[in-house]
Design a protein around this motif. Sequence first.
Motif, PDB file in Angstrom:
ATOM      1  N   UNK A 224       0.826  -1.202   0.000  1.00 38.73           N
ATOM      2  CA  UNK A 224       0.000   0.000   0.000  1.00 38.73           C
ATOM      3  C   UNK A 224       0.864   1.257   0.000  1.00 38.73           C
ATOM      4  N   UNK A 225       1.921   1.244   0.801  1.00 40.38           N
ATOM      5  CA  UNK A 225       2.835   2.392   0.864  1.00 40.38           C
ATOM      6  C   UNK A 225       3.524   2.605  -0.483  1.00 40.38           C
ATOM      7  N   UNK A 226       3.979   1.514  -1.095  1.00 40.05           N
ATOM      8  CA  UNK A 226       4.666   1.616  -2.383  1.00 40.05           C
ATOM      9  C   UNK A 226       3.710   2.147  -3.459  1.00 40.05           C
ATOM     10  N   UNK A 227       2.466   1.684  -3.444  1.00 35.16           N
ATOM     11  CA  UNK A 227       1.483   2.167  -4.419  1.00 35.16           C
ATOM     12  C   UNK A 227       1.221   3.651  -4.212  1.00 35.16           C
ATOM     13  N   UNK A 228       1.072   4.060  -2.968  1.00 35.21           N
ATOM     14  CA  UNK A 228       0.817   5.472  -2.673  1.00 35.21           C
ATOM     15  C   UNK A 228       1.996   6.336  -3.118  1.00 35.21           C
ATOM     16  N   UNK A 229       3.222   5.874  -2.844  1.00 40.51           N
ATOM     17  CA  UNK A 229       4.411   6.627  -3.258  1.00 40.51           C
ATOM     18  C   UNK A 229       4.499   6.712  -4.781  1.00 40.51           C
ATOM     19  N   UNK A 230       4.182   5.608  -5.474  1.00 41.81           N
ATOM     20  CA  UNK A 230       4.207   5.621  -6.935  1.00 41.81           C
ATOM     21  C   UNK A 230       3.163   6.595  -7.470  1.00 41.81           C
TER      22      UNK A 230
ATOM     23  N   UNK B 164       1.916   9.201  -6.025  1.00 40.15           N
ATOM     24  CA  UNK B 164       2.373  10.572  -5.767  1.00 40.15           C
ATOM     25  C   UNK B 164       3.433  10.983  -6.788  1.00 40.15           C
ATOM     26  N   UNK B 165       4.380  10.075  -7.074  1.00 40.82           N
ATOM     27  CA  UNK B 165       5.421  10.354  -8.068  1.00 40.82           C
ATOM     28  C   UNK B 165       4.786  10.585  -9.442  1.00 40.82           C
ATOM     29  N   UNK B 166       3.858   9.693  -9.811  1.00 44.00           N
ATOM     30  CA  UNK B 166       3.219   9.780 -11.120  1.00 44.00           C
ATOM     31  C   UNK B 166       2.437  11.086 -11.263  1.00 44.00           C
ATOM     32  N   UNK B 167       1.698  11.444 -10.225  1.00 42.64           N
ATOM     33  CA  UNK B 167       0.951  12.703 -10.249  1.00 42.64           C
ATOM     34  C   UNK B 167       1.890  13.896 -10.411  1.00 42.64           C
ATOM     35  N   UNK B 168       3.032  13.851  -9.731  1.00 46.75           N
ATOM     36  CA  UNK B 168       4.013  14.936  -9.857  1.00 46.75           C
ATOM     37  C   UNK B 168       4.577  14.999 -11.272  1.00 46.75           C
ATOM     38  N   UNK B 169       4.807  13.847 -11.891  1.00 47.87           N
ATOM     39  CA  UNK B 169       5.300  13.810 -13.266  1.00 47.87           C
ATOM     40  C   UNK B 169       4.278  14.413 -14.228  1.00 47.87           C
ATOM     41  N   UNK B 170       3.010  14.088 -14.017  1.00 47.71           N
ATOM     42  CA  UNK B 170       1.953  14.648 -14.866  1.00 47.71           C
ATOM     43  C   UNK B 170       1.886  16.162 -14.684  1.00 47.71           C
ATOM     44  N   UNK B 171       1.935  16.614 -13.426  1.00 49.85           N
ATOM     45  CA  UNK B 171       1.906  18.059 -13.171  1.00 49.85           C
ATOM     46  C   UNK B 171       3.075  18.763 -13.863  1.00 49.85           C
ATOM     47  N   UNK B 172       4.264  18.159 -13.785  1.00 51.90           N
ATOM     48  CA  UNK B 172       5.446  18.759 -14.419  1.00 51.90           C
ATOM     49  C   UNK B 172       5.276  18.787 -15.938  1.00 51.90           C
ATOM     50  N   UNK B 173       4.731  17.717 -16.505  1.00 53.43           N
ATOM     51  CA  UNK B 173       4.529  17.666 -17.957  1.00 53.43           C
ATOM     52  C   UNK B 173       3.511  18.707 -18.405  1.00 53.43           C
ATOM     53  N   UNK B 174       2.441  18.855 -17.634  1.00 51.62           N
ATOM     54  CA  UNK B 174       1.438  19.862 -17.986  1.00 51.62           C
ATOM     55  C   UNK B 174       2.013  21.267 -17.879  1.00 51.62           C
ATOM     56  N   UNK B 175       2.819  21.483 -16.861  1.00 50.25           N
ATOM     57  CA  UNK B 175       3.452  22.799 -16.700  1.00 50.25           C
ATOM     58  C   UNK B 175       4.380  23.076 -17.884  1.00 50.25           C
TER      59      UNK B 175
END
Length: 98
Positions: free
Chosen positions: A44-50, A52-63
């Motif tokens: 569960x922790x690993x999924x949550x961390x992934x 969060x990482x994925x969401x940050x990557x999407x935010x960076x790509x959109x920016x």
Amino acid sequence: MTDSTFTFRVDDDLKTAFAETAKAQDRTAAQLLRVLMREAVEESRAKREYDEWFDAEIDAALKEADDPNTEWVPHEVVKEDMARQRAELLARIEAEKK
């Protein structure tokens, strides 16, 4: 770390099968339950961390996509460049075979 008691109801057949499974692994049912609980928490922790990482990557790509200074390369140009690189690699492979 202090220990706590975890009490819950389970079907008799499942309890028996689980105890046999634990015994086959040379563990008690309690030991195996602790292993399973730790694995569930870590998964569960690993999924949550992934996520969060994925969401940050999407935010960076959109920016980056919204940045007016971003250089856009047309799809056809990318396809041509990849075809050229592939041809060069295939030629190198053929040359190394000789």
